[in-house]
Design a protein around this motif. Structure first.
Motif, PDB file in Angstrom:
ATOM      1  N   PHE A  90       0.835  -1.197   0.000  1.00  9.94           N
ATOM      2  CA  PHE A  90       0.000   0.000   0.000  1.00  9.94           C
ATOM      3  C   PHE A  90       0.876   1.256   0.000  1.00  9.94           C
ATOM      4  CE2 PHE A  90      -2.371   3.348   2.211  1.00  9.94           C
ATOM      5  CZ  PHE A  90      -3.503   3.424   1.407  1.00  9.94           C
ATOM      6  N   CYS A  91       1.915   1.253   0.834  1.00  9.92           N
ATOM      7  CA  CYS A  91       2.816   2.407   0.929  1.00  9.92           C
ATOM      8  C   CYS A  91       3.566   2.633  -0.383  1.00  9.92           C
ATOM      9  CB  CYS A  91       3.812   2.209   2.065  1.00  9.92           C
ATOM     10  SG  CYS A  91       3.033   2.043   3.678  1.00  9.92           S
ATOM     11  N   VAL A  92       4.021   1.556  -1.002  1.00 13.73           N
ATOM     12  CA  VAL A  92       4.748   1.648  -2.273  1.00 13.73           C
ATOM     13  C   VAL A  92       3.821   2.203  -3.352  1.00 13.73           C
ATOM     14  CG1 VAL A  92       5.857   0.280  -4.096  1.00 13.73           C
ATOM     15  CG2 VAL A  92       6.429  -0.122  -1.689  1.00 13.73           C
ATOM     16  N   THR A  93       2.571   1.742  -3.366  1.00 14.94           N
ATOM     17  CA  THR A  93       1.602   2.232  -4.345  1.00 14.94           C
ATOM     18  C   THR A  93       1.315   3.710  -4.123  1.00 14.94           C
ATOM     19  OG1 THR A  93       0.616   0.039  -4.516  1.00 14.94           O
ATOM     20  CG2 THR A  93      -0.731   1.892  -5.269  1.00 14.94           C
ATOM     21  N   CYS A  94       1.150   4.127  -2.868  1.00 18.14           N
ATOM     22  CA  CYS A  94       0.937   5.550  -2.558  1.00 18.14           C
ATOM     23  C   CYS A  94       2.149   6.378  -2.984  1.00 18.14           C
ATOM     24  CB  CYS A  94       0.672   5.751  -1.072  1.00 18.14           C
ATOM     25  SG  CYS A  94      -0.941   5.166  -0.529  1.00 18.14           S
ATOM     26  N   ARG A  95       3.336   5.849  -2.748  1.00 16.87           N
ATOM     27  CA  ARG A  95       4.564   6.552  -3.126  1.00 16.87           C
ATOM     28  C   ARG A  95       4.609   6.778  -4.641  1.00 16.87           C
ATOM     29  NH1 ARG A  95       8.143   7.203  -6.302  1.00 16.87           N
ATOM     30  NH2 ARG A  95      10.324   6.846  -6.176  1.00 16.87           N
ATOM     31  N   GLY A 136       4.325  10.323  -6.648  1.00 13.78           N
ATOM     32  CA  GLY A 136       5.373  10.683  -7.590  1.00 13.78           C
ATOM     33  C   GLY A 136       4.841  11.134  -8.946  1.00 13.78           C
ATOM     34  N   LEU A 137       3.669  10.655  -9.326  1.00 14.72           N
ATOM     35  CA  LEU A 137       3.080  11.003 -10.622  1.00 14.72           C
ATOM     36  C   LEU A 137       2.267  12.299 -10.603  1.00 14.72           C
ATOM     37  CD1 LEU A 137       1.862   7.446 -11.686  1.00 14.72           C
ATOM     38  CD2 LEU A 137       3.822   8.717 -12.610  1.00 14.72           C
ATOM     39  N   GLN A 138       1.951  12.805  -9.423  1.00  9.84           N
ATOM     40  CA  GLN A 138       1.096  13.978  -9.311  1.00  9.84           C
ATOM     41  C   GLN A 138       1.865  15.271  -9.592  1.00  9.84           C
ATOM     42  OE1 GLN A 138      -2.263  13.458  -8.825  1.00  9.84           O
ATOM     43  NE2 GLN A 138      -1.476  11.372  -9.030  1.00  9.84           N
ATOM     44  N   TRP A 151       0.900  13.054   6.408  1.00 10.55           N
ATOM     45  CA  TRP A 151      -0.048  12.840   5.313  1.00 10.55           C
ATOM     46  C   TRP A 151      -0.517  14.175   4.755  1.00 10.55           C
ATOM     47  CZ3 TRP A 151      -1.606   8.367   2.984  1.00 10.55           C
ATOM     48  CH2 TRP A 151      -1.313   7.172   3.627  1.00 10.55           C
ATOM     49  N   LEU A 152      -0.856  15.106   5.651  1.00 12.26           N
ATOM     50  CA  LEU A 152      -1.385  16.398   5.208  1.00 12.26           C
ATOM     51  C   LEU A 152      -0.336  17.220   4.462  1.00 12.26           C
ATOM     52  CD1 LEU A 152      -3.620  17.303   8.281  1.00 12.26           C
ATOM     53  CD2 LEU A 152      -4.377  16.635   5.976  1.00 12.26           C
ATOM     54  N   ILE A 153       0.905  17.222   4.925  1.00 18.90           N
ATOM     55  CA  ILE A 153       1.932  17.999   4.227  1.00 18.90           C
ATOM     56  C   ILE A 153       2.235  17.358   2.867  1.00 18.90           C
ATOM     57  CG2 ILE A 153       4.035  16.924   5.175  1.00 18.90           C
ATOM     58  CD1 ILE A 153       3.506  20.697   4.675  1.00 18.90           C
ATOM     59  N   SER A 154       2.093  16.033   2.779  1.00 16.68           N
ATOM     60  CA  SER A 154       2.263  15.355   1.489  1.00 16.68           C
ATOM     61  C   SER A 154       1.191  15.800   0.508  1.00 16.68           C
ATOM     62  CB  SER A 154       2.210  13.834   1.660  1.00 16.68           C
ATOM     63  OG  SER A 154       3.250  13.396   2.496  1.00 16.68           O
ATOM     64  N   LEU A 155      -0.052  15.876   0.965  1.00 17.10           N
ATOM     65  CA  LEU A 155      -1.145  16.357   0.113  1.00 17.10           C
ATOM     66  C   LEU A 155      -0.969  17.838  -0.214  1.00 17.10           C
ATOM     67  CD1 LEU A 155      -4.242  14.584   1.712  1.00 17.10           C
ATOM     68  CD2 LEU A 155      -3.096  14.021  -0.445  1.00 17.10           C
ATOM     69  N   TRP A 156      -0.486  18.615   0.743  1.00 18.16           N
ATOM     70  CA  TRP A 156      -0.275  20.050   0.569  1.00 18.16           C
ATOM     71  C   TRP A 156       0.725  20.333  -0.559  1.00 18.16           C
ATOM     72  CZ3 TRP A 156       4.171  22.997   1.188  1.00 18.16           C
ATOM     73  CH2 TRP A 156       3.983  24.378   1.221  1.00 18.16           C
ATOM     74  N   SER A 197      -3.259   1.785  10.108  1.00 15.32           N
ATOM     75  CA  SER A 197      -3.304   0.539  10.865  1.00 15.32           C
ATOM     76  C   SER A 197      -3.749  -0.643  10.001  1.00 15.32           C
ATOM     77  CB  SER A 197      -4.229   0.681  12.078  1.00 15.32           C
ATOM     78  OG  SER A 197      -5.573   0.819  11.661  1.00 15.32           O
ATOM     79  N   GLN A 198      -4.401  -0.374   8.886  1.00 16.56           N
ATOM     80  CA  GLN A 198      -4.909  -1.439   8.020  1.00 16.56           C
ATOM     81  C   GLN A 198      -4.150  -1.565   6.699  1.00 16.56           C
ATOM     82  OE1 GLN A 198      -7.263  -3.615   9.084  1.00 16.56           O
ATOM     83  NE2 GLN A 198      -7.055  -2.501  11.011  1.00 16.56           N
ATOM     84  N   ARG A 199      -3.010  -0.883   6.580  1.00 16.68           N
ATOM     85  CA  ARG A 199      -2.308  -0.840   5.295  1.00 16.68           C
ATOM     86  C   ARG A 199      -1.816  -2.205   4.843  1.00 16.68           C
ATOM     87  NH1 ARG A 199       3.328   0.138   6.168  1.00 16.68           N
ATOM     88  NH2 ARG A 199       3.728   0.071   8.393  1.00 16.68           N
ATOM     89  N   LYS A 200      -1.393  -3.047   5.752  1.00 19.09           N
ATOM     90  CA  LYS A 200      -0.945  -4.400   5.368  1.00 19.09           C
ATOM     91  C   LYS A 200      -2.143  -5.211   4.862  1.00 19.09           C
ATOM     92  CE  LYS A 200       3.347  -4.044   7.004  1.00 19.09           C
ATOM     93  NZ  LYS A 200       4.555  -4.173   6.280  1.00 19.09           N
ATOM     94  N   ARG A 201      -3.269  -5.085   5.548  1.00 20.54           N
ATOM     95  CA  ARG A 201      -4.471  -5.797   5.116  1.00 20.54           C
ATOM     96  C   ARG A 201      -4.933  -5.281   3.755  1.00 20.54           C
ATOM     97  NH1 ARG A 201      -8.864  -6.363   9.472  1.00 20.54           N
ATOM     98  NH2 ARG A 201      -7.470  -8.019  10.070  1.00 20.54           N
TER      99      ARG A 201
END
Length: 149
Positions: A14-19, A23-25, A73-78, A108-112
């Motif tokens: 999940f983290c790799v996909t978010c990364r 990166g594409l934005q 998370w918020l600064i990443s979106l910012w 807390s659910q990212r692995k799931r």
């Protein structure tokens, strides 16, 4: 502030996909991505305390500011052109509890989530690529392309 470094869990699909998505934005601020708890993160940020398991997103600005968890998370979106307004809204006193709850649940659910969505960690993708059989390129008459000149 002109650059952020996002320390993410490279062992979490999940983290790799978010990364990769981040990166594409289109961005207002440049964003670098470094796996948390890696040799690269230790070298770049000596003394930065990170948890044993990078359960919490961490972002470091070129000005030295450090954000963890919801604020990371918020600064990443910012930093993103299309999401800065959302980051500013979610960081207001009225919506910050909602943002904190949302990011806590996702974190807390990212692995799931990774398992349910079939998202792969970087090491898994690299291992899969190593095991891929790539057929040799040949011409129409079966001659390997490397032998054709």
């Amino acid at each position: 502030m002109t650059r952020l470094t996002l320390l993410y869990d490279a062992k979490c699909g999940f983290c790799v996909t978010c990364r990769h998505w981040l990166g594409l934005q289109p961005k207002f601020v440049e964003v670098d991505f470094v796996p948390a708890r890696s040799a690269a993160s230790a070298k770049q940020f000596p003394g930065l305390e990170l948890p044993e398991q990078p359960e919490e997103l961490t972002v470091v600005a070129d000005t030295g500011e450090v954000w963890k968890g919801t604020k990371a998370w918020l600064i990443s979106l910012w930093a993103l052109v299309e999401y800065r307004e959302w980051a500013e809204r979610l960081s207001t006193p009225a919506l910050m509890p909602l943002a904190r709850g949302l990011f806590a649940v996702v974190g807390s659910q990212r692995k799931r989530l990774s398992g349910l969505l079939g998202l792969k960690a970087e090491d898994d993708v690299i291992e899969e690529l190593r095991n891929v059989h790539v057929p040799r390129c040949t011409s129409d008459d079966g001659i390997p392309m490397a032998q054709i000149r």
